[in-house]
Scaffold this motif. Structure first.
Motif, PDB file in Angstrom:
ATOM      1  N   ASP A  53       1.103  -1.118   0.018  1.00 19.84           N
ATOM      2  CA  ASP A  53       0.164   0.041   0.304  1.00 19.84           C
ATOM      3  C   ASP A  53       0.642   1.077  -0.294  1.00 19.84           C
ATOM      4  OD1 ASP A  53       0.747  -0.736   2.726  1.00 19.84           O
ATOM      5  OD2 ASP A  53      -0.861   0.043   3.314  1.00 19.84           O
ATOM      6  N   THR A  54       2.293   1.314  -0.013  1.00 23.97           N
ATOM      7  CA  THR A  54       3.279   2.495   0.559  1.00 23.97           C
ATOM      8  C   THR A  54       3.936   2.642  -0.578  1.00 23.97           C
ATOM      9  OG1 THR A  54       4.610   1.316   1.825  1.00 23.97           O
ATOM     10  CG2 THR A  54       2.620   2.594   2.397  1.00 23.97           C
ATOM     11  N   GLY A  55       4.547   1.467  -1.634  1.00 20.47           N
ATOM     12  CA  GLY A  55       6.014   1.012  -1.651  1.00 20.47           C
ATOM     13  C   GLY A  55       6.723   1.362  -1.573  1.00 20.47           C
ATOM     14  N   GLU A  56       7.336   1.018  -0.110  1.00 17.77           N
ATOM     15  CA  GLU A  56       8.315   1.125   0.820  1.00 17.77           C
ATOM     16  C   GLU A  56       9.106   0.089   0.042  1.00 17.77           C
ATOM     17  OE1 GLU A  56       9.143   2.295   5.383  1.00 17.77           O
ATOM     18  OE2 GLU A  56       8.051   0.885   4.631  1.00 17.77           O
ATOM     19  N   LYS A  57      10.541  -0.075   0.395  1.00 19.18           N
ATOM     20  CA  LYS A  57      11.150  -0.898   0.054  1.00 19.18           C
ATOM     21  C   LYS A  57      11.986  -1.795   1.120  1.00 19.18           C
ATOM     22  CE  LYS A  57      11.328  -0.167  -4.084  1.00 19.18           C
ATOM     23  NZ  LYS A  57      10.404  -0.946  -5.528  1.00 19.18           N
ATOM     24  N   LEU A  58      11.789  -3.031   1.842  1.00 15.16           N
ATOM     25  CA  LEU A  58      12.379  -3.803   2.524  1.00 15.16           C
ATOM     26  C   LEU A  58      12.818  -5.274   2.373  1.00 15.16           C
ATOM     27  CD1 LEU A  58       8.841  -4.004   4.592  1.00 15.16           C
ATOM     28  CD2 LEU A  58      10.340  -2.469   5.393  1.00 15.16           C
ATOM     29  N   THR A  59      13.813  -5.410   3.245  1.00 17.96           N
ATOM     30  CA  THR A  59      14.826  -5.922   2.749  1.00 17.96           C
ATOM     31  C   THR A  59      14.627  -7.289   4.273  1.00 17.96           C
ATOM     32  OG1 THR A  59      16.093  -5.011   1.431  1.00 17.96           O
ATOM     33  CG2 THR A  59      16.883  -7.238   2.375  1.00 17.96           C
ATOM     34  N   GLY A  60      14.472  -8.587   3.908  1.00 22.33           N
ATOM     35  CA  GLY A  60      14.829  -9.681   4.833  1.00 22.33           C
ATOM     36  C   GLY A  60      15.994 -10.905   4.894  1.00 22.33           C
ATOM     37  N   ARG A  61      16.315 -11.235   5.947  1.00 25.15           N
ATOM     38  CA  ARG A  61      17.114 -12.255   5.865  1.00 25.15           C
ATOM     39  C   ARG A  61      17.019 -13.918   6.154  1.00 25.15           C
ATOM     40  NH1 ARG A  61      22.589 -11.196   8.771  1.00 25.15           N
ATOM     41  NH2 ARG A  61      21.458 -11.844  10.458  1.00 25.15           N
ATOM     42  N   THR A  62      16.656 -14.681   5.299  1.00 23.28           N
ATOM     43  CA  THR A  62      16.258 -15.821   5.843  1.00 23.28           C
ATOM     44  C   THR A  62      17.602 -16.556   7.233  1.00 23.28           C
ATOM     45  OG1 THR A  62      17.383 -17.437   4.098  1.00 23.28           O
ATOM     46  CG2 THR A  62      15.273 -16.773   3.932  1.00 23.28           C
ATOM     47  N   MET A  63      16.349 -17.314   8.077  1.00 20.14           N
ATOM     48  CA  MET A  63      17.211 -18.066   9.045  1.00 20.14           C
ATOM     49  C   MET A  63      17.439 -19.873   9.125  1.00 20.14           C
ATOM     50  SD  MET A  63      20.044 -15.992  10.434  1.00 20.14           S
ATOM     51  CE  MET A  63      20.256 -16.639  12.086  1.00 20.14           C
ATOM     52  N   ARG A  64      18.197 -20.573   8.933  1.00 20.30           N
ATOM     53  CA  ARG A  64      17.360 -21.729   8.444  1.00 20.30           C
ATOM     54  C   ARG A  64      16.135 -22.077   7.461  1.00 20.30           C
ATOM     55  NH1 ARG A  64      18.834 -21.103  13.380  1.00 20.30           N
ATOM     56  NH2 ARG A  64      16.553 -20.559  14.231  1.00 20.30           N
ATOM     57  N   GLY A  65      16.215 -21.078   6.219  1.00 16.69           N
ATOM     58  CA  GLY A  65      15.706 -21.528   4.862  1.00 16.69           C
ATOM     59  C   GLY A  65      14.697 -21.070   5.354  1.00 16.69           C
ATOM     60  N   GLN A  66      14.521 -19.664   6.370  1.00 14.75           N
ATOM     61  CA  GLN A  66      13.052 -19.359   6.610  1.00 14.75           C
ATOM     62  C   GLN A  66      13.402 -17.793   7.185  1.00 14.75           C
ATOM     63  OE1 GLN A  66      10.981 -22.054   9.450  1.00 14.75           O
ATOM     64  NE2 GLN A  66       8.673 -20.472  10.102  1.00 14.75           N
ATOM     65  N   SER A  73       0.756 -24.594   3.670  1.00 14.59           N
ATOM     66  CA  SER A  73       2.050 -24.823   2.408  1.00 14.59           C
ATOM     67  C   SER A  73       3.565 -25.321   3.104  1.00 14.59           C
ATOM     68  CB  SER A  73       1.813 -24.280   1.284  1.00 14.59           C
ATOM     69  OG  SER A  73       2.268 -23.513   1.656  1.00 14.59           O
ATOM     70  N   TRP A  74       3.566 -25.740   2.703  1.00 18.10           N
ATOM     71  CA  TRP A  74       5.387 -26.071   3.392  1.00 18.10           C
ATOM     72  C   TRP A  74       6.671 -24.487   2.423  1.00 18.10           C
ATOM     73  CZ3 TRP A  74       6.191 -29.741   6.871  1.00 18.10           C
ATOM     74  CH2 TRP A  74       5.155 -30.578   6.165  1.00 18.10           C
ATOM     75  N   THR A  75       5.708 -23.694   1.866  1.00 19.83           N
ATOM     76  CA  THR A  75       5.676 -22.729   1.268  1.00 19.83           C
ATOM     77  C   THR A  75       6.829 -21.995   2.956  1.00 19.83           C
ATOM     78  OG1 THR A  75       4.539 -22.707  -0.141  1.00 19.83           O
ATOM     79  CG2 THR A  75       5.925 -19.984   0.852  1.00 19.83           C
ATOM     80  N   ASN A  76       7.778 -21.380   2.975  1.00 20.43           N
ATOM     81  CA  ASN A  76       8.881 -20.563   4.169  1.00 20.43           C
ATOM     82  C   ASN A  76       8.234 -21.245   4.960  1.00 20.43           C
ATOM     83  OD1 ASN A  76       9.880 -18.539   5.044  1.00 20.43           O
ATOM     84  ND2 ASN A  76       7.927 -17.649   6.599  1.00 20.43           N
ATOM     85  N   GLU A 105      14.118 -29.247   4.285  1.00 20.37           N
ATOM     86  CA  GLU A 105      14.101 -30.601   5.217  1.00 20.37           C
ATOM     87  C   GLU A 105      12.887 -31.044   5.686  1.00 20.37           C
ATOM     88  OE1 GLU A 105      16.809 -27.901   7.498  1.00 20.37           O
ATOM     89  OE2 GLU A 105      16.473 -28.214   5.664  1.00 20.37           O
ATOM     90  N   SER A 106      11.852 -30.314   6.073  1.00 22.73           N
ATOM     91  CA  SER A 106      11.283 -30.469   6.829  1.00 22.73           C
ATOM     92  C   SER A 106       9.819 -31.060   6.271  1.00 22.73           C
ATOM     93  CB  SER A 106      10.881 -29.065   7.933  1.00 22.73           C
ATOM     94  OG  SER A 106       9.895 -28.855   7.591  1.00 22.73           O
ATOM     95  N   TRP A 107       9.505 -31.014   4.633  1.00 24.99           N
ATOM     96  CA  TRP A 107       8.937 -31.114   3.656  1.00 24.99           C
ATOM     97  C   TRP A 107       8.393 -32.442   3.225  1.00 24.99           C
ATOM     98  CZ3 TRP A 107       8.862 -27.582  -1.226  1.00 24.99           C
ATOM     99  CH2 TRP A 107       8.574 -26.276  -0.707  1.00 24.99           C
ATOM    100  N   THR A 108       6.965 -32.835   3.025  1.00 24.59           N
ATOM    101  CA  THR A 108       6.973 -34.045   3.166  1.00 24.59           C
ATOM    102  C   THR A 108       5.674 -34.282   1.910  1.00 24.59           C
ATOM    103  OG1 THR A 108       4.620 -34.083   4.582  1.00 24.59           O
ATOM    104  CG2 THR A 108       6.936 -34.635   6.043  1.00 24.59           C
ATOM    105  N   GLN A 109       5.667 -35.301   1.676  1.00 18.58           N
ATOM    106  CA  GLN A 109       4.407 -35.101   0.034  1.00 18.58           C
ATOM    107  C   GLN A 109       3.280 -35.038   0.758  1.00 18.58           C
ATOM    108  OE1 GLN A 109       5.339 -36.040  -2.868  1.00 18.58           O
ATOM    109  NE2 GLN A 109       7.116 -36.069  -1.969  1.00 18.58           N
ATOM    110  N   THR A 110       2.624 -35.030   2.107  1.00 19.38           N
ATOM    111  CA  THR A 110       1.419 -34.818   1.705  1.00 19.38           C
ATOM    112  C   THR A 110       1.317 -32.850   2.731  1.00 19.38           C
ATOM    113  OG1 THR A 110       1.600 -35.792   4.337  1.00 19.38           O
ATOM    114  CG2 THR A 110       0.954 -36.468   3.105  1.00 19.38           C
ATOM    115  N   PRO A 111       0.493 -32.519   2.816  1.00 19.48           N
ATOM    116  CA  PRO A 111      -0.066 -30.897   3.071  1.00 19.48           C
ATOM    117  C   PRO A 111       0.393 -30.824   4.721  1.00 19.48           C
ATOM    118  CG  PRO A 111      -1.580 -31.062   1.924  1.00 19.48           C
ATOM    119  CD  PRO A 111      -0.972 -32.355   2.045  1.00 19.48           C
TER     120      PRO A 111
END
Length: 313
Positions: free
Chosen positions: A116-129, A214-217, A221-227
């Motif tokens: 809603d503002t167009g502001e630019k942000l940056t984050g960094r994943t830790m252990r893939g999240q 979902s497994w997004t984020n 290594e914790s993902w499986t074939q089921t939701p």
């Protein structure tokens, strides 16, 4: 530490150059993600800021405005964006940039724009999240799938929800495994592993059931074939779909197991095994070794951790 900081500066430089080149041409987020998204697939996706737990709100989100990102990644907590100004807001990821963190390992810098503002942000994943965010499409899909539906518990206790003059007070609510619950609301939660809360009505009381849609984020290594939401609930009455007598379900509720139970019934009673072997036909829980013949529990062995011989029950 010096090497890591230099890498971070280089990565930030790449992000800022890319962001400058992309100014004025923000991507339109896709409404429905193509299944579980790895981090390198996030560009163009919308995410929503979670409601942090009370003890973390004062510290804000570990995400930074573009002009203060370098300070934030060097440990300056004052550079974090404030909780009250961003909770519930949506951002669109514009770019993810991988960087090495060790032997054959990498994390990502995530560049995003506040919708809603167009502001630019940056984050960094830790252990893939990336903490503090939920995929907006997951939140919408969870509402579509669960709101107004009856689901069935895989837990013996949930956190209660009691409305008190606009505030909410949590207290435990005892439930029976397999008991029906009506979903009366769905909203963003407060932790990234299970970022969505289903508000359920059970035995006349409101309770919250945290899920990940979902497994997004979540670490790959914790993902499986089921939701992942299937870890928390059934969509059908398990006393019908899984079968078993009333006595057997009383044993499950009491946390007991016995020969003849199916793998799913054992899992409901004792949870996930600590370790599995022999093509999933042997499960370990502490000092217990469970042997399956096909899908049925065949025998239970008890052993001492020091070296005593196994005893079969």
């Amino acid at each position: 530490m010096k090497v890591f900081c230099l890498r971070m500066v280089l990565v930030l430089s790449l992000i800022f150059v890319s962001a400058a080149g992309a100014a004025g041409s923000a991507e339109i987020p896709r409404e429905i993600p193509p299944g579980d998204l790895k981090i390198e697939q996030w560009a163009g996706q919308a995410f929503t800021f979670l409601a942090l737990t009370a003890d973390k709100q004062a510290g804000g989100y570990e995400i930074f405005t573009a002009d203060r990102a370098a300070q934030g990644f060097q440990g300056d907590r004052s550079a974090r964006i404030p909780y009250s100004e961003y909770v519930g807001k949506q951002v669109t990821v514009t770019e993810t940039v991988p960087f090495a963190v060790g032997y054959n390992q990498q994390e990502y810098m995530v560049n995003m724009t506040v919708n809603d503002t167009g502001e630019k942000l940056t984050g960094r994943t830790m252990r893939g999240q990336l903490e503090g965010l939920v995929l907006t499409a997951d939140l919408n899909s969870a509402r579509q799938q669960f709101l107004g539906k009856t689901v069935y518990s895989k837990s013996r206790e949930l956190s209660g929800l009691q409305d008190t003059g606009g505030d909410s007070m949590r207290m435990p609510v005892a439930v029976t495994i397999g008991s029906p619950m009506s979903v009366v609301d769905v909203y963003a939660g407060n932790q990234s592993q299970e970022p969505i809360l289903l508000v359920v009505l059970v035995n006349g009381r409101k309770a919250v059931l945290p899920i990940a849609y979902s497994w997004t984020n979540r670490p790959v290594e914790s993902w499986t074939q089921t939701p992942p939401w299937q870890e928390a609930l059934f969509m059908e009455d398990p006393r019908i779909s899984l079968g078993g007598s009333a006595d057997l379900w009383n044993e499950i509720q009491a946390g007991n197991i016995k020969e003849g139970m199916t793998k799913e019934q054992v899992r409901l009673s004792w949870g996930k095994p600590f370790q599995t072997e022999a093509n999933d036909s042997t499960w370990y829980y502490g000092s217990k070794k469970l042997n399956f013949r096909g899908n049925l529990l065949d025998s239970i062995e008890t052993f001492a951790n020091d070296s005593a011989a196994l005893s079969v029950h």
